[in-house]
Design a protein around this motif. Sequence first.
Motif, PDB file in Angstrom:
ATOM      1  N   GLY A 170       0.823  -1.206   0.000  1.00 55.88           N
ATOM      2  CA  GLY A 170       0.000   0.000   0.000  1.00 55.88           C
ATOM      3  C   GLY A 170       0.852   1.249   0.000  1.00 55.88           C
ATOM      4  O   GLY A 170       2.079   1.203   0.176  1.00 55.88           O
ATOM      5  N   SER A 171       0.207   2.385  -0.193  1.00 54.69           N
ATOM      6  CA  SER A 171       0.896   3.667  -0.269  1.00 54.69           C
ATOM      7  C   SER A 171       0.165   4.694   0.582  1.00 54.69           C
ATOM      8  O   SER A 171      -0.939   4.455   1.074  1.00 54.69           O
ATOM      9  CB  SER A 171       0.962   4.136  -1.723  1.00 54.69           C
ATOM     10  OG  SER A 171       1.481   5.440  -1.811  1.00 54.69           O
ATOM     11  N   ASP A 172       0.808   5.848   0.759  1.00 60.48           N
ATOM     12  CA  ASP A 172       0.189   6.923   1.536  1.00 60.48           C
ATOM     13  C   ASP A 172      -0.645   7.853   0.663  1.00 60.48           C
ATOM     14  O   ASP A 172      -1.071   8.916   1.112  1.00 60.48           O
ATOM     15  CB  ASP A 172       1.266   7.731   2.267  1.00 60.48           C
ATOM     16  CG  ASP A 172       2.209   8.457   1.320  1.00 60.48           C
ATOM     17  OD1 ASP A 172       2.159   8.176   0.107  1.00 60.48           O
ATOM     18  OD2 ASP A 172       2.996   9.292   1.790  1.00 60.48           O
ATOM     19  N   ALA A 173      -0.886   7.474  -0.572  1.00 58.66           N
ATOM     20  CA  ALA A 173      -1.630   8.354  -1.485  1.00 58.66           C
ATOM     21  C   ALA A 173      -2.382   7.522  -2.513  1.00 58.66           C
ATOM     22  O   ALA A 173      -2.117   6.340  -2.710  1.00 58.66           O
ATOM     23  CB  ALA A 173      -0.674   9.322  -2.190  1.00 58.66           C
ATOM     24  N   LYS A 174      -3.339   8.187  -3.156  1.00 57.83           N
ATOM     25  CA  LYS A 174      -4.004   7.638  -4.327  1.00 57.83           C
ATOM     26  C   LYS A 174      -3.417   8.353  -5.544  1.00 57.83           C
ATOM     27  O   LYS A 174      -3.080   9.535  -5.472  1.00 57.83           O
ATOM     28  CB  LYS A 174      -5.508   7.855  -4.256  1.00 57.83           C
ATOM     29  CG  LYS A 174      -6.193   7.104  -3.123  1.00 57.83           C
ATOM     30  CD  LYS A 174      -7.686   7.376  -3.133  1.00 57.83           C
ATOM     31  CE  LYS A 174      -8.384   6.572  -2.042  1.00 57.83           C
ATOM     32  NZ  LYS A 174      -7.914   6.975  -0.702  1.00 57.83           N
ATOM     33  N   TYR A 175      -3.321   7.645  -6.634  1.00 61.94           N
ATOM     34  CA  TYR A 175      -2.651   8.185  -7.800  1.00 61.94           C
ATOM     35  C   TYR A 175      -3.612   8.252  -8.973  1.00 61.94           C
ATOM     36  O   TYR A 175      -4.435   7.362  -9.175  1.00 61.94           O
ATOM     37  CB  TYR A 175      -1.439   7.318  -8.153  1.00 61.94           C
ATOM     38  CG  TYR A 175      -0.494   7.159  -6.993  1.00 61.94           C
ATOM     39  CD1 TYR A 175       0.447   8.133  -6.697  1.00 61.94           C
ATOM     40  CD2 TYR A 175      -0.580   6.046  -6.163  1.00 61.94           C
ATOM     41  CE1 TYR A 175       1.291   8.006  -5.618  1.00 61.94           C
ATOM     42  CE2 TYR A 175       0.261   5.905  -5.076  1.00 61.94           C
ATOM     43  CZ  TYR A 175       1.194   6.888  -4.808  1.00 61.94           C
ATOM     44  OH  TYR A 175       2.018   6.758  -3.728  1.00 61.94           O
ATOM     45  N   ARG A 176      -3.480   9.327  -9.739  1.00 62.52           N
ATOM     46  CA  ARG A 176      -4.270   9.479 -10.949  1.00 62.52           C
ATOM     47  C   ARG A 176      -3.363  10.012 -12.050  1.00 62.52           C
ATOM     48  O   ARG A 176      -2.428  10.784 -11.788  1.00 62.52           O
ATOM     49  CB  ARG A 176      -5.450  10.441 -10.728  1.00 62.52           C
ATOM     50  CG  ARG A 176      -6.499   9.911  -9.761  1.00 62.52           C
ATOM     51  CD  ARG A 176      -7.175   8.664 -10.280  1.00 62.52           C
ATOM     52  NE  ARG A 176      -8.211   8.143  -9.399  1.00 62.52           N
ATOM     53  CZ  ARG A 176      -8.001   7.280  -8.420  1.00 62.52           C
ATOM     54  NH1 ARG A 176      -6.782   6.830  -8.184  1.00 62.52           N
ATOM     55  NH2 ARG A 176      -9.005   6.851  -7.677  1.00 62.52           N
ATOM     56  N   ILE A 177      -3.651   9.611 -13.286  1.00 56.76           N
ATOM     57  CA  ILE A 177      -2.840  10.010 -14.432  1.00 56.76           C
ATOM     58  C   ILE A 177      -3.729  10.700 -15.455  1.00 56.76           C
ATOM     59  O   ILE A 177      -4.855  10.262 -15.711  1.00 56.76           O
ATOM     60  CB  ILE A 177      -2.157   8.786 -15.086  1.00 56.76           C
ATOM     61  CG1 ILE A 177      -1.268   8.066 -14.070  1.00 56.76           C
ATOM     62  CG2 ILE A 177      -1.321   9.208 -16.293  1.00 56.76           C
ATOM     63  CD1 ILE A 177      -0.668   6.768 -14.595  1.00 56.76           C
ATOM     64  N   GLY A 178      -3.225  11.783 -16.030  1.00 56.38           N
ATOM     65  CA  GLY A 178      -3.917  12.479 -17.102  1.00 56.38           C
ATOM     66  C   GLY A 178      -2.936  12.851 -18.196  1.00 56.38           C
ATOM     67  O   GLY A 178      -1.719  12.740 -18.022  1.00 56.38           O
ATOM     68  N   GLU A 179      -3.444  13.303 -19.327  1.00 57.87           N
ATOM     69  CA  GLU A 179      -2.596  13.708 -20.452  1.00 57.87           C
ATOM     70  C   GLU A 179      -2.907  15.132 -20.868  1.00 57.87           C
ATOM     71  O   GLU A 179      -4.064  15.556 -20.886  1.00 57.87           O
ATOM     72  CB  GLU A 179      -2.798  12.784 -21.659  1.00 57.87           C
ATOM     73  CG  GLU A 179      -2.055  11.465 -21.590  1.00 57.87           C
ATOM     74  CD  GLU A 179      -2.802  10.401 -20.813  1.00 57.87           C
ATOM     75  OE1 GLU A 179      -4.041  10.505 -20.774  1.00 57.87           O
ATOM     76  OE2 GLU A 179      -2.160   9.492 -20.243  1.00 57.87           O
ATOM     77  N   GLY A 192      -7.214   9.904   2.538  1.00 58.20           N
ATOM     78  CA  GLY A 192      -8.098  10.616   3.442  1.00 58.20           C
ATOM     79  C   GLY A 192      -8.222  12.098   3.183  1.00 58.20           C
ATOM     80  O   GLY A 192      -8.837  12.821   3.966  1.00 58.20           O
ATOM     81  N   ALA A 193      -7.655  12.592   2.075  1.00 57.80           N
ATOM     82  CA  ALA A 193      -7.671  14.036   1.804  1.00 57.80           C
ATOM     83  C   ALA A 193      -9.091  14.535   1.583  1.00 57.80           C
ATOM     84  O   ALA A 193      -9.866  13.934   0.841  1.00 57.80           O
ATOM     85  CB  ALA A 193      -6.814  14.352   0.593  1.00 57.80           C
ATOM     86  N   GLU A 198      -2.592  19.375  -0.070  1.00 59.25           N
ATOM     87  CA  GLU A 198      -1.371  18.564  -0.098  1.00 59.25           C
ATOM     88  C   GLU A 198      -1.239  17.757  -1.381  1.00 59.25           C
ATOM     89  O   GLU A 198      -0.327  16.935  -1.504  1.00 59.25           O
ATOM     90  CB  GLU A 198      -1.342  17.627   1.112  1.00 59.25           C
ATOM     91  CG  GLU A 198      -1.258  18.349   2.449  1.00 59.25           C
ATOM     92  CD  GLU A 198      -1.133  17.382   3.604  1.00 59.25           C
ATOM     93  OE1 GLU A 198      -0.201  16.561   3.594  1.00 59.25           O
ATOM     94  OE2 GLU A 198      -1.981  17.433   4.508  1.00 59.25           O
ATOM     95  N   LEU A 199      -2.109  17.974  -2.338  1.00 54.24           N
ATOM     96  CA  LEU A 199      -2.023  17.278  -3.614  1.00 54.24           C
ATOM     97  C   LEU A 199      -0.776  17.735  -4.370  1.00 54.24           C
ATOM     98  O   LEU A 199      -0.444  18.926  -4.393  1.00 54.24           O
ATOM     99  CB  LEU A 199      -3.277  17.548  -4.430  1.00 54.24           C
ATOM    100  CG  LEU A 199      -3.388  16.900  -5.815  1.00 54.24           C
ATOM    101  CD1 LEU A 199      -4.850  16.597  -6.124  1.00 54.24           C
ATOM    102  CD2 LEU A 199      -2.815  17.798  -6.908  1.00 54.24           C
ATOM    103  N   THR A 200      -0.070  16.802  -4.977  1.00 56.40           N
ATOM    104  CA  THR A 200       1.109  17.144  -5.765  1.00 56.40           C
ATOM    105  C   THR A 200       0.965  16.597  -7.177  1.00 56.40           C
ATOM    106  O   THR A 200       0.229  15.645  -7.429  1.00 56.40           O
ATOM    107  CB  THR A 200       2.395  16.586  -5.137  1.00 56.40           C
ATOM    108  OG1 THR A 200       2.292  15.167  -5.013  1.00 56.40           O
ATOM    109  CG2 THR A 200       2.645  17.207  -3.767  1.00 56.40           C
ATOM    110  N   LEU A 201       1.684  17.213  -8.092  1.00 57.42           N
ATOM    111  CA  LEU A 201       1.644  16.835  -9.500  1.00 57.42           C
ATOM    112  C   LEU A 201       3.065  16.695 -10.029  1.00 57.42           C
ATOM    113  O   LEU A 201       3.893  17.598  -9.851  1.00 57.42           O
ATOM    114  CB  LEU A 201       0.895  17.899 -10.310  1.00 57.42           C
ATOM    115  CG  LEU A 201       1.067  17.863 -11.836  1.00 57.42           C
ATOM    116  CD1 LEU A 201       0.528  16.558 -12.417  1.00 57.42           C
ATOM    117  CD2 LEU A 201       0.388  19.065 -12.482  1.00 57.42           C
TER     118      LEU A 201
END
Length: 398
Positions: A170-179, A192-193, A198-201
């Motif tokens: 597991g990780s401390d974040a959820k990940y999403r990808i876009g183009e 839990g955000a 605290e979102l980073t890109l």
Amino acid sequence: MKIKLLSIIMSLSLLSAHAQNRENIKINTYPPEKIQDIKGGTVYNMTVSQTWPQENHLPVDSVLLSSTIRWNHENYLRLHTFAKHANDSLYIGLLKRDNALLREDYLFAYQLDSVKKWNSMNLSSYFSSRIDIPLMDDSIQDTLEIYLSPVTMFSFTDQRINNFPVALVGSDAKYRIGELKDSQLHFAIPNGAVTTSELTLRVVEKGEDHRDKTVKNFRYKDSYVIGDTICLDEEFYLFQAFDLKKKEACFQRLTIQAMDADYIPQNAWKRIKPYFPEGKQFLLIDFWGTWCVPCIASLPHMVDLYEELQEDFAFLGICFDENENQEKAKSIYEKHTIKWTSLFEDMSSPVPWELVTFMLKVTAFPTCIVIDKEGKICLRVTGFAGLQKHLKDIYDYN
């Protein structure tokens, strides 16, 4: 001294500090399927909790791997992954008996001979390695995203664990990808955000990650946050927002405003006009930096030129440099007894479009630009030798 101006029309398209026309862009994002596709955040290592049989001289047929995952500032989760050999198959799972937060068991079976060939570069093409698990807890109302990971990504002192080539982590974040603009945008949303603070890109442009550096007056970063401006293929985008429910990112394209080729943008003109005193016909702007050896070497010659031209010319310096070098810039001017003003522009500014250096697309140093009282560009040249030559060709001065 008689000065005669010969007009020069320069074919330049100059960036406006605040673009008049802006285009809003919404980007749909999707979750990565494999752990190798995620960027940002932390994937937590696994440790061995228990093996069966427990005697070291016996081949192990089952193992319990554990990791502690940072959920948010207040909560940590203990994740237990179970693995077992049976009848030439490998079973990997998250079981309710080992994880109190689970609502149900999650168990997956693979052919052992095939699984042993998996590694960090070769996961099964038919397996979606991300598993979304709703959590059952009063303090945590969210979904945990778990990934199938090759054990080769981690180090174990117990070599018997090599019998289990994959595990669930597991990780401390959820990940999403876009183009956007042929670039991949990797968003990391902390577990839990409820806000995007605290979102980073992270940006992958033409196969290369953005890194902390300054190129052509623009600051690139390892990771961006909402409010940052991002350069993609020499176009600029403001990262405006991210919808946590829709998992949709919003950007604003900062368009290039077409200006008359021989006039500087109005926003740049507003910045420098106070340094164009009454009675002067022209303003010579010297773009320099404390890091630029030719810039500093040319200062004594600039002083001589100032003494020759000061009847009709005002001079203005613009130091494009790291913010920490402001005092150094002042001391250089004092050392050379510079009589004209020098403005300072931070090359690491988060709002580069507000810099005169950026607006006038100055990318080589030293660069000198001569403008008249109307803001018309009469001369643009790089290097002091070039400046002398063109002034002699264009202006008749003794």
